[in-house]
Write an enzyme that holds these catalytic residues in place. Structure first.
Site, short mmCIF file in Angstrom:
data_model
loop_
_atom_site.label_atom_id
_atom_site.label_comp_id
_atom_site.label_asym_id
_atom_site.label_seq_id
_atom_site.Cartn_x
_atom_site.Cartn_y
_atom_site.Cartn_z
N CYS A 2 9.95 3.88 4.96
CA CYS A 2 10.95 4.82 5.42
C CYS A 2 10.76 6.14 4.70
O CYS A 2 10.10 6.20 3.66
CB CYS A 2 12.32 4.27 5.11
SG CYS A 2 12.52 2.59 5.74
N ARG A 27 6.17 8.43 7.95
CA ARG A 27 6.42 7.23 7.14
C ARG A 27 7.09 6.11 7.95
O ARG A 27 7.24 4.99 7.47
CB ARG A 27 7.29 7.56 5.94
CG ARG A 27 6.64 8.55 5.00
CD ARG A 27 7.58 8.85 3.86
NE ARG A 27 7.80 7.70 3.02
CZ ARG A 27 7.03 7.34 2.02
NH1 ARG A 27 5.98 8.06 1.72
NH2 ARG A 27 7.30 6.28 1.30
N TRP A 73 11.37 2.64 9.23
CA TRP A 73 10.37 1.73 9.79
C TRP A 73 10.85 0.33 9.41
O TRP A 73 10.90 -0.02 8.23
CB TRP A 73 9.02 2.02 9.16
CG TRP A 73 7.86 1.27 9.73
CD1 TRP A 73 7.21 1.55 10.90
CD2 TRP A 73 7.18 0.15 9.16
NE1 TRP A 73 6.17 0.67 11.07
CE2 TRP A 73 6.13 -0.20 10.03
CE3 TRP A 73 7.36 -0.61 8.00
CZ2 TRP A 73 5.27 -1.26 9.79
CZ3 TRP A 73 6.50 -1.66 7.75
CH2 TRP A 73 5.46 -1.98 8.63
N ASN A 99 14.52 3.04 0.86
CA ASN A 99 13.15 2.73 1.28
C ASN A 99 12.66 1.61 0.38
O ASN A 99 12.73 1.73 -0.84
CB ASN A 99 12.25 3.98 1.12
CG ASN A 99 10.78 3.66 1.29
OD1 ASN A 99 10.43 2.74 2.02
ND2 ASN A 99 9.94 4.42 0.62
N GLY A 100 12.20 0.50 0.98
CA GLY A 100 11.74 -0.62 0.16
C GLY A 100 12.32 -1.91 0.70
O GLY A 100 12.75 -1.98 1.85
N GLU A 485 -14.97 0.41 10.62
CA GLU A 485 -14.02 1.52 10.63
C GLU A 485 -13.92 2.14 12.03
O GLU A 485 -12.84 2.50 12.49
CB GLU A 485 -14.44 2.56 9.58
CG GLU A 485 -13.59 3.81 9.50
CD GLU A 485 -12.10 3.59 9.26
OE1 GLU A 485 -11.69 2.48 8.91
OE2 GLU A 485 -11.33 4.54 9.45
N LYS A 489 -10.41 2.29 14.08
CA LYS A 489 -9.85 3.56 14.55
C LYS A 489 -9.49 3.46 16.02
O LYS A 489 -8.44 3.91 16.44
CB LYS A 489 -10.88 4.67 14.32
CG LYS A 489 -10.41 5.98 13.85
CD LYS A 489 -9.94 6.10 12.43
CE LYS A 489 -9.05 5.06 11.90
NZ LYS A 489 -8.84 5.04 10.49
N GLU A 492 -6.42 1.14 16.58
CA GLU A 492 -5.18 1.72 16.04
C GLU A 492 -4.55 2.73 17.00
O GLU A 492 -3.34 2.74 17.17
CB GLU A 492 -5.47 2.47 14.73
CG GLU A 492 -5.56 1.60 13.51
CD GLU A 492 -5.85 2.41 12.24
OE1 GLU A 492 -5.27 2.10 11.21
OE2 GLU A 492 -6.67 3.37 12.29
N HIS A 508 -24.47 -14.67 16.88
CA HIS A 508 -23.74 -15.88 16.51
C HIS A 508 -22.34 -15.91 17.13
O HIS A 508 -21.45 -16.58 16.62
CB HIS A 508 -23.65 -16.00 14.99
CG HIS A 508 -24.99 -16.07 14.33
ND1 HIS A 508 -25.86 -17.11 14.53
CD2 HIS A 508 -25.63 -15.19 13.51
CE1 HIS A 508 -26.98 -16.88 13.84
NE2 HIS A 508 -26.86 -15.72 13.21
N LYS A 607 2.23 4.93 8.03
CA LYS A 607 1.24 5.57 7.17
C LYS A 607 1.15 4.89 5.82
O LYS A 607 0.09 4.77 5.24
CB LYS A 607 1.62 7.04 7.01
CG LYS A 607 0.61 7.87 6.24
CD LYS A 607 -0.62 8.13 7.08
CE LYS A 607 -1.72 8.83 6.34
NZ LYS A 607 -3.02 8.54 6.96
C1 G6P Z 1 -1.70 1.46 6.63
C2 G6P Z 1 -2.30 2.67 7.33
C3 G6P Z 1 -3.82 2.60 7.29
C4 G6P Z 1 -4.29 2.48 5.84
C5 G6P Z 1 -3.66 1.27 5.14
C6 G6P Z 1 -3.92 1.29 3.65
O1 G6P Z 1 -1.94 0.31 7.37
O2 G6P Z 1 -1.85 2.73 8.67
O3 G6P Z 1 -4.36 3.79 7.86
O4 G6P Z 1 -5.68 2.36 5.82
O5 G6P Z 1 -2.24 1.31 5.30
O6 G6P Z 1 -3.26 2.40 3.11
P1 G6P Z 1 -3.62 3.12 1.74
O7 G6P Z 1 -2.60 4.23 1.65
O8 G6P Z 1 -3.44 2.09 0.67
O9 G6P Z 1 -5.00 3.62 1.83
#
Ligand code: G6P
Length: 612
Positions: A2, A27, A73, A99-100, A485, A489, A492, A508, A607
């Site tokens: 949050c 956030r 969130w 938040n938490g 990656e 991407k 996501e 495999h 995020k």
């Molecule tokens: C979330 C984000 C990802 C990120 C991951 C780890 O899932 O959406 O984009 O890679 O957290 O986050 P960090 O801040 O620890 O790199």
């Protein structure tokens, strides 16, 4: 996770709070709310985004020079009106944003219910609000003291701000496990989850530490105590961030802006650290721990998500050029696996936000076993940056798009510098080879710039494949993490199912998926296992799959086989991830935009993930 923002001062609070919430929306964004105090404490909240809150308060009284606001969130209870913050206490004398996660909220709630409290939501936050009220009434103490006592009963993570209907001159803020920053203006105070809502008002900030509570009082100095009642002297720091860095700068989305920032963000990550002319690498933040790294029996890298992929590139780097064995661990698995950790281990925790709960817990575990912990974080002053023994910031600047782009390449840059430094200290490369690599690394930002210029081709490919249901990404060696990656991407932000695989593993399993509908992205640059990758491309073509290949400039072999090729500049194998990632970020971006997806705030993602 949050976003929290609060204001106390001579100005009208609402415009400051709403502006702050907009900056913190990355956030979390499933509900938003605000509490404003004038003659009465009014709470307005709604399901949806900050824009929905603005619509919601159009015809109500939003006056007041003190207030708290929140964008959520969901962690406890579905995203709806009742569960949105701020939460009132039963008497409506106290409102709180959080938040938490309060882990022991269930027994606390039960206890409060036996004492006559009724709850309107399913949240852990409402439990904390009523716990504070209950303590305040029964122990006959000030609100500050009630918050302090309550937090001693709480297990879990919190960043909170509390407002009292009967005190228009004070706010109380506290944190443990979730971040909180207090901005100190000329005659006003700001509180927020990070500095972005504060920067346009003041550059003077205090980062609250673990288990600290702040009493923020109109026309008075800031007072801080720990929850164990120890007085602390606030440490005021100057923010170095620049507001224009927080805005979109003419790009349609933050993600696109951040993709295009990579030549400069990578340069910033190397600044003052890479000295090609002098033939050395220096990393000031870890200088005291270099010998530990040199003598380490192994390096364990812990991270989540995109940062974990950066860690995998790190594994190839440290083993290849510095000859140090590396294990790369998902922080969430590591922390619960009873891992074998030696005092001679060096753990590198990688995190853009510096707040990821699993990574933080993995650090604490490794620390308790006596290992040395180094951090690679982007957010200065973040929890992980502070929990580690030492570390290096990536200096990529704030990353607002939820899908990580420039933070990834900055993490890889830092890992490359660390591996080079280790190679220098251990003498695992010849001097001339070492210097040659440093010179090539210096050229990477300009090669990234060149890689960014392939837009037309990427858009054409995106147009062609935007409606498919599956994608496969394949690479070997340094390009295997790039494939992972690339796939991450795409899923996501476009919600297309995508898998990354080591190219040789294709036979495999994933090979069964290949038909004339299936796009397969190969990272087929001209070094290392190039010939083997060429064979893997042939295997896909033989099954009529559609091949999109990332190749080195001037390549003819793969060009003759692939349906689409994207060229990247020639570079040393160990630097290829920094270039090959760029077209994959752009491909995901354009596909997502064409599919009408919310690129900067993809569904269900956040995020910064401060819960496990
Ligand atoms: C979330 C984000 C990802 C990120 C991951 C780890 O899932 O959406 O984009 O890679 O957290 O986050 P960090 O801040 O620890 O790199």
């Amino acid at each position: 996770m949050c976003g929290i923002v609060a204001y106390l001062g001579p100005k009208q609070a609402y415009p400051i709070l709403i502006n702050g919430l907009r900056r913190l929306e990355y956030r979390g964004y499933d509900s938003a709310g605000v509490a404003l105090l004038n003659s009465k404490l009014n709470v307005y909240k709604t399901k949806g985004k900050v824009a929905d809150l603005e619509e919601f308060v159009r015809d109500v009284d939003i006056s007041g020079t003190i207030g708290i606001a929140h964008t959520r969130w969901a962690t406890h209870g579905e995203p709806n009106y009742a569960n949105a913050h701020p939460h009132f206490s039963q008497s409506k004398n106290i409102a709180l944003i959080h938040n938490g996660i309060i882990e022991n909220y269930a027994p606390l709630r039960k206890e409060l219910e036996t004492r006559g409290y009724k709850f309107e939501s399913n949240t852990d936050t409402e439990v904390l609000t009523n716990l504070i009220e209950d303590i305040k009434i029964n122990e006959n103490v000030s609100l500050f003291e009630a918050v302090r006592i309550a937090l001693n009963q709480v297990i879990g993570a919190y960043a909170i701000v509390v407002i009292d209907a009967n005190d228009p001159n004070s706010l109380i803020a506290a944190r443990k496990g979730s971040p909180l920053v207090i901005g100190i203006g000329k005659d006003d105070y700001f509180v927020a989850s990070d500095a972005t809502p504060i920067i346009e008002h003041t550059k003077n900030v205090v980062y609250l530490d673990e288990e600290e509570i702040a009493l923020i009082k109109r026309d008075s100095d800031l007072k801080i105590k720990t929850i164990r009642n120890k007085e602390k002297t606030p440490y005021i720091q100057a923010l170095e961030m620049n507001l224009s860095a927080l805005e979109k700068g003419g790009f349609e989305h933050f993600m696109l802006k951040e993709i295009y920032e990579q030549p400069s963000s990578i340069r910033d990550s190397m600044r003052g650290r890479l000295h090609a002319e002098a033939g050395s690498v220096s990393l000031g933040g870890i200088i005291d721990y270099e010998q530990k790294m040199v003598n380490a029996s192994r390096i364990i890298i812990v991270a989540c998500g995109t940062s974990w992929h950066a860690g995998l590139v790190g594994e190839y780097l440290f083993e290849d050029i510095a000859r140090i064995p590396v294990e790369v661990e998902y922080a969430s698995e590591f922390r619960y696996r009873n891992p074998v950790i030696y005092e001679s281990d060096v753990v590198i925790a990688i995190s853009q936000s510096g707040e990821t709960a699993d990574t933080l817990a993995a650090i604490e575990l490794a620390k308790s076993k006596g290992a040395t912990i180094l951090g690679i974080c982007n957010v200065v002053g973040s929890s992980i940056a502070r929990a580690t023994h030492a570390g290096s910031y990536t200096h990529a600047g704030p990353e607002i798009g939820v899908a990580s782009t420039k933070a990834f390449t900055a993490q890889v840059t830092l890992l490359t510098l660390m591996a080079l430094r280790m190679a220098q200290l251990k003498g695992t490369l010849t001097k001339s080879r070492f210097i040659q690599l440093l010179h090539e690394m210096e050229r990477i930002p300009e090669k990234v710039q060149k890689t960014l210029e392939v837009s037309k081709k990427v858009i054409e490919i995106a147009e062609q494949f935007k409606d498919v249901r599956n994608f496969l990404y394949l690479g070997r060696g340094y390009n295997f993490p790039v494939a992972l990656e690339g796939a991450l991407k795409l899923k996501e932000i476009s919600y297309i199912h995508a898998e990354g695989y080591p190219a040789a593993e294709m036979k495999h399993g994933p090979i069964a998926l290949i038909d004339e509908e299936m796009p397969v992205v190969f990272i087929a640059t001209n070094k290392g296992t190039y010939d083997k990758v060429v064979s893997n491309i042939q295997e896909v073509k033989a099954r009529k799959g559609k091949v999109i290949a990332i190749v080195t400039e001037g390549d003819v072999t793969v060009r003759g086989m692939a349906d689409y090729v994207i060229e990247i500049p020639e570079t040393e194998e160990m630097f290829v991830p920094l270039l090959a990632t760029i077209p994959l970020q752009k491909l995901s971006y354009h596909i997502a935009v064409m599919r009408g997806c919310n690129v900067d705030q993809p569904r269900n993602l956040a995020k910064s993930v401060t819960v496990e």
